[in-house]
Enzyme design. Structure first.
Site, mmCIF file in Angstrom:
data_model
loop_
_atom_site.group_PDB
_atom_site.id
_atom_site.type_symbol
_atom_site.label_atom_id
_atom_site.label_comp_id
_atom_site.label_asym_id
_atom_site.label_seq_id
_atom_site.Cartn_x
_atom_site.Cartn_y
_atom_site.Cartn_z
ATOM 1 N N ASP A 34 0.865 -1.178 0.000
ATOM 2 C CA ASP A 34 0.000 0.000 0.000
ATOM 3 C C ASP A 34 0.903 1.230 0.000
ATOM 4 O O ASP A 34 1.331 1.706 1.046
ATOM 5 C CB ASP A 34 -0.895 -0.017 1.247
ATOM 6 N N GLU A 41 -2.426 -1.245 -4.918
ATOM 7 C CA GLU A 41 -3.704 -0.587 -5.196
ATOM 8 C C GLU A 41 -3.534 0.409 -6.322
ATOM 9 O O GLU A 41 -2.488 1.035 -6.452
ATOM 10 C CB GLU A 41 -4.158 0.202 -3.950
ATOM 11 N N ASP A 43 -2.222 0.622 7.439
ATOM 12 C CA ASP A 43 -1.586 0.532 6.121
ATOM 13 C C ASP A 43 -1.081 -0.881 5.824
ATOM 14 O O ASP A 43 -1.097 -1.321 4.676
ATOM 15 C CB ASP A 43 -0.450 1.557 6.004
#
Lengths: 159, 159
Positions: free
Chosen positions: B7, B67, B139
């Site tokens: 991430d 992502e 995270d």
């Protein structure tokens, strides 16, 4: 002082090296890194990183200069360009070359005397300032313009 | 198959490693890379790159998952995050780990069953799915969620 200017672009990253001695500026080399269009994003990032590292190895600049990212673009190309810019900044720092940034307006003003100058005007002025036999391609000219801008202003704040 | 979820964030980059054997998913490790706030952009990019390379060296994933960047942010933080993302993708490719991407909606849907889930719901579901003694920090949970999403969908298109 040897300065490496870089114009990080999504598809083409221009670079240019100049030497500054006193008030005198001398052209050393320039080029463009153009990964094949068929490459994926990852492959293009690897290409930008390796090619730029090779330029740094070869010319051993004491300082690198990049343009601020221009906000007017669409978000997709902004993201792609910023990903390239991250890789470019890393390539410099990994070889211990400090990086400074200037806004596009500052760079054009420093070279053409006019912040909204067109690409062709930048190319023509870079040819004149560096006494080149012909104008460099647009992205290399932008990179050289960033280097010339830093030679004039010598901003101290590192990225 | 060992999957590394990442991430990439401007200030914190979460990571998580899982193993998939048949339909069984096992947690291996997770963590967060947090460069000191006093670091410059260049120094932070070097920190992200080196720390992630160390994670890849240690856990030898066969695949990495990131992502998509979320477009809703302001342009400044979007650019900063994209610069980190470029460095993250490069770190994977430099160690020959192919990278795939999923949209935040796909990842949340895969883990929580609902695309607009909140951070806390993702953390709780990751704790349950991976049978962790406690929920990972936000995270790292997002990174593990990306890995779990890929374990389910196994998208083939590389970045």
């Amino acid at each position: 002082m040897r300065i490496l200017g870089i114009d990080p672009g999504s598809h083409v990253t221009g670079w240019g090296v100049i030497d500054k001695t006193g008030n005198y500026i001398r052209h050393v080399a320039f080029g463009e890194i153009k990964p094949a269009k068929a490459l994926s994003l990852s492959e293009a990032l690897v290409c930008f990183s390796e090619s730029l590292t090779e330029v740094i190895r070869q010319f051993e600049p004491g300082m690198a200069v990049v343009e601020n990212i221009f906000y007017g673009k669409n978000v997709r190309s902004l993201i792609r360009q910023a990903q390239v810019r991250g890789v470019v900044i890393l390539a410099c720092c990994a070889r211990h070359v400090p990086v400074v940034e200037y806004a596009p307006l500052e760079i054009k003003k420093a070279v053409v005397g006019y912040g909204r100058a067109e690409k062709r005007q930048v190319q023509a002025m870079i040819k004149a300032i560096l006494k080149l036999p012909q104008a460099p391609p647009a992205d290399a000219a932008d990179a050289l313009a960033a280097a010339v801008c830093h030679a004039n202003f010598q901003k101290e704040q590192r990225l």
